[in-house]
Enzyme design. Sequence first.
Site, mmCIF file in Angstrom:
data_model
loop_
_atom_site.group_PDB
_atom_site.id
_atom_site.type_symbol
_atom_site.label_atom_id
_atom_site.label_comp_id
_atom_site.label_asym_id
_atom_site.label_seq_id
_atom_site.Cartn_x
_atom_site.Cartn_y
_atom_site.Cartn_z
ATOM 1 N N PHE A 88 0.730 -1.019 -0.226
ATOM 2 C CA PHE A 88 -0.203 0.335 -0.019
ATOM 3 C C PHE A 88 0.641 1.234 0.185
ATOM 4 O O PHE A 88 2.105 1.149 0.696
ATOM 5 C CB PHE A 88 -1.161 0.529 1.554
ATOM 6 C CG PHE A 88 -1.688 -1.203 1.654
ATOM 7 C CD1 PHE A 88 -3.030 -1.389 1.135
ATOM 8 C CD2 PHE A 88 -1.684 -2.420 1.897
ATOM 9 C CE1 PHE A 88 -4.054 -2.512 1.129
ATOM 10 C CE2 PHE A 88 -2.197 -3.142 2.419
ATOM 11 C CZ PHE A 88 -3.952 -3.048 2.282
ATOM 12 N N ASP A 89 0.677 2.468 -0.446
ATOM 13 C CA ASP A 89 0.528 3.913 -0.114
ATOM 14 C C ASP A 89 0.556 4.505 0.885
ATOM 15 O O ASP A 89 -0.976 3.636 1.253
ATOM 16 C CB ASP A 89 0.305 4.251 -2.115
ATOM 17 C CG ASP A 89 0.978 6.079 -1.699
ATOM 18 O OD1 ASP A 89 1.806 5.776 -1.143
ATOM 19 O OD2 ASP A 89 0.028 6.805 -2.065
#
Length: 300
Positions: free
Chosen positions: A162-163
């Site tokens: 994930f960002d």
Amino acid sequence: MTGPVSLVVAISSRALFDLDASHRVFEQEGVEAYCRYQIEREEELLEPGVAFPLVKKLLALNARIGDRGQVEVILLSRNSSDTGLRVLNSARHHGLDVSRAAFAGGSSPYRYVAAFGAHLFLSTDQSDVRLALEAGCAAATILPSRVTTRTTDDDGPLRIAFDGDAVLFSDEAERVFRAQGLAAFNATERAAARSPLSAGPFKGFLLAIQQIQALFPAQDSPLRTALITARGAPSHERVIRTLRAWDIRIDEALFLGGLPKAAFLKAFAADIFFDDQEVHCDAARWHVATGHVPHGVANG
């Protein structure tokens, strides 16, 4: 745990299977020709699409989880039930245990995401994804890629990356960066280091993953997560303290200080990566399956 846990992922037929030829018929010849095309070929099996390896690994988690919970994949499609038969036939052939589906007959199927209790919606249609995000569900547009042709580690853990800003967290810090620059961003984040960031659209999905991970010892989990963010010191502290406040464990956290993400995603061997910025997604999608999250200030 007080009872069985669940992780529910809804996915469109074009994200799961390669329907490019069918979609060209739809675009060039219209709905009726598309329906005929699919019905005439409903016994012809579809090839895996970009998200197929992800779905295969998701469903394989059930063998490890046993009666402690369930991972379920639900098919949500704009197809009619007639044209959708080919998709379900292909899923069965490939050994995918997909028993629930919604065929919306040309309409957007996003409204069934909440009805099925899905924690995540994956589609190739950005308009459907935006509607799902606006309705409060984690959602991402699966981008075209060549990742299905690479050798995948089918027996290894499912790896999800994930960002941070505008994905796991709100875009509040990103707005400061875009309006005032890096120095102001770092100063603001340093001053707010002990104030947790607000939740982004993927917090609920991450919590659902956390419940699955909690069924296993950390060193033997069949599911691993990574935060891969352009943030660096000193803005890292607020992120770490936010996850701690949420009582969420991230297996790996990479603070890149602006370095490109693609090489790190490849090193992590991510099965999928979620980011709100198209520039990062375009670089990542040739190495890993990538979901663009059209949310926050970076997306208008």
